[in-house]
Scaffold this motif. Structure first.
Motif, PDB file in Angstrom:
ATOM      1  N   GLN A 104       0.827  -1.216   0.000  1.00  0.00           N
ATOM      2  CA  GLN A 104       0.000   0.000   0.000  1.00  0.00           C
ATOM      3  C   GLN A 104       0.862   1.267   0.000  1.00  0.00           C
ATOM      4  O   GLN A 104       0.510   2.280   0.600  1.00  0.00           O
ATOM      5  CB  GLN A 104      -0.921  -0.005   1.225  1.00  0.00           C
ATOM      6  CG  GLN A 104      -1.922  -1.131   1.258  1.00  0.00           C
ATOM      7  CD  GLN A 104      -2.994  -0.965   0.185  1.00  0.00           C
ATOM      8  OE1 GLN A 104      -3.486   0.125  -0.053  1.00  0.00           O
ATOM      9  NE2 GLN A 104      -3.319  -2.058  -0.476  1.00  0.00           N
ATOM     10  N   LEU A 107      -0.853   4.450  -1.246  1.00  0.00           N
ATOM     11  CA  LEU A 107      -1.786   5.032  -0.283  1.00  0.00           C
ATOM     12  C   LEU A 107      -1.047   5.867   0.756  1.00  0.00           C
ATOM     13  O   LEU A 107      -1.462   6.980   1.095  1.00  0.00           O
ATOM     14  CB  LEU A 107      -2.581   3.915   0.403  1.00  0.00           C
ATOM     15  CG  LEU A 107      -3.696   4.363   1.371  1.00  0.00           C
ATOM     16  CD1 LEU A 107      -4.752   5.168   0.624  1.00  0.00           C
ATOM     17  CD2 LEU A 107      -4.328   3.148   2.047  1.00  0.00           C
ATOM     18  N   THR A 185      -8.273   9.719   2.185  1.00  0.00           N
ATOM     19  CA  THR A 185      -7.128   8.808   2.273  1.00  0.00           C
ATOM     20  C   THR A 185      -6.928   8.324   3.703  1.00  0.00           C
ATOM     21  O   THR A 185      -6.620   7.144   3.943  1.00  0.00           O
ATOM     22  CB  THR A 185      -5.844   9.506   1.776  1.00  0.00           C
ATOM     23  OG1 THR A 185      -6.074  10.057   0.477  1.00  0.00           O
ATOM     24  CG2 THR A 185      -4.680   8.526   1.709  1.00  0.00           C
ATOM     25  N   LYS A 188      -9.316   5.633   4.548  1.00  0.00           N
ATOM     26  CA  LYS A 188      -8.899   4.357   3.958  1.00  0.00           C
ATOM     27  C   LYS A 188      -7.808   3.709   4.807  1.00  0.00           C
ATOM     28  O   LYS A 188      -7.817   2.490   5.045  1.00  0.00           O
ATOM     29  CB  LYS A 188      -8.373   4.577   2.540  1.00  0.00           C
ATOM     30  CG  LYS A 188      -9.450   4.910   1.518  1.00  0.00           C
ATOM     31  CD  LYS A 188      -8.829   5.068   0.138  1.00  0.00           C
ATOM     32  CE  LYS A 188      -9.876   5.438  -0.902  1.00  0.00           C
ATOM     33  NZ  LYS A 188      -9.266   5.638  -2.244  1.00  0.00           N
ATOM     34  N   LYS A 191      -9.331   2.400   8.063  1.00  0.00           N
ATOM     35  CA  LYS A 191     -10.089   1.175   7.791  1.00  0.00           C
ATOM     36  C   LYS A 191      -9.152  -0.024   7.646  1.00  0.00           C
ATOM     37  O   LYS A 191      -9.411  -1.105   8.182  1.00  0.00           O
ATOM     38  CB  LYS A 191     -10.917   1.358   6.523  1.00  0.00           C
ATOM     39  CG  LYS A 191     -11.872   0.210   6.235  1.00  0.00           C
ATOM     40  CD  LYS A 191     -12.715   0.526   5.006  1.00  0.00           C
ATOM     41  CE  LYS A 191     -13.685  -0.623   4.701  1.00  0.00           C
ATOM     42  NZ  LYS A 191     -14.529  -0.324   3.509  1.00  0.00           N
ATOM     43  N   THR A 192      -8.043   0.189   6.927  1.00  0.00           N
ATOM     44  CA  THR A 192      -7.065  -0.884   6.725  1.00  0.00           C
ATOM     45  C   THR A 192      -6.424  -1.294   8.042  1.00  0.00           C
ATOM     46  O   THR A 192      -6.267  -2.489   8.337  1.00  0.00           O
ATOM     47  CB  THR A 192      -5.958  -0.421   5.746  1.00  0.00           C
ATOM     48  OG1 THR A 192      -6.554  -0.060   4.501  1.00  0.00           O
ATOM     49  CG2 THR A 192      -4.940  -1.529   5.518  1.00  0.00           C
TER      50      THR A 192
END
Length: 247
Positions: A104, A107, A185, A188, A191-192
């Motif tokens: 990631q 990200l 972002t 996200k 959440k990850t």
């Protein structure tokens, strides 16, 4: 000659005379005269009034703050300047490593870039605050700043306008974090993290407070550099009053 300047020159003469070796009177006398002239010339011109000092200082601060904010407010003003670039929050370093280890990287990089974009969009709002502080600066404060350390004015601004600057920048940063994609972002990332390593979630910071604080740090860092440059570098003195006061 003012009493202060006279006292300084006389003290210098006394020190210089004591350094002349016996038998070198004539050469020492000429050398002494040259030293005294150079020392006297290096002192601040006595013709400067408090009004001129205050005027020169205020002009220096206006010029310095405008230049600093113009630099920071341009695209990449924060992002491509390592001295002010806003990094991943320290409390998220483990999160950053986790994201990159899971492929990631994009990200994580996007998050850092959009934080800096938010800072760049918010800095121009600081100029009016600095102008207001400059306009209302007392003669006593101005003279103290003029005679102080090379970042004396920057410290003054942070002390008397730091909270107002924070309160002004924070909502602009909040708006900018939404528009530049920081908030999306960050959600996200959160959440990850919650899915893969819930224990790290408790360290997730208030991102708007973080960006606001780092934006202020960048502003004051640049302002301090500009202030020091005007005091030291003749090339930065772009007006007549600056040339006169800071020569």
């Amino acid at each position: 000659m003012s009493s202060l300047r006279f006292t300084l020159v006389m003290a210098f003469i006394a020190a210089a005379i004591s350094s002349i070796a016996p038998g070198q009177a004539l050469a020492g006398k000429q050398n002494l005269m040259d030293q005294v002239k150079n020392f006297s010339d290096s002192l601040q011109p006595e013709s400067l009034s408090s009004k001129e000092i205050v005027g020169g200082l205020k002009e220096a601060l206006r010029v310095g703050s405008k230049k600093s904010l113009d630099i920071l407010g341009k695209p990449d003003g924060f992002f491509k300047d390592d001295s002010v670039k806003i990094p991943m929050p320290e409390s998220l370093q483990k999160v950053d490593k986790l994201l990159r280890s899971l492929g990631q990287k994009k990200l994580a990089d996007k998050f850092i870039k959009t934080m800096n974009r938010a800072a760049e969009k918010s800095v121009q709002s600081a100029f009016d605050i600095f102008v207001g502080a400059i306009q209302h600066m007392s003669i006593k404060d101005a003279v103290k700043i003029f005679r102080g350390a090379e970042d004396e004015a920057t410290r003054y601004f942070r002390r008397i306008k730091g909270q107002e600057l924070y309160d002004t920048i924070h909502p602009i940063v909040k708006d900018a974090t939404d528009k530049t994609g920081v908030t999306a972002t960050y959600k996200k990332i959160t959440k990850t993290v919650l899915k893969l390593q819930p224990s790290l979630a408790k360290n997730m910071p208030d991102i708007n407070k973080y960006v606001t604080g780092k934006t202020m740090d960048g502003i004051f860092l640049k302002l301090a550099k500009e202030e020091a440059a005007i005091r030291k570098d003749p090339a930065t003195r772009t007006t007549e009053i600056l040339k006169k006061v800071f020569k």
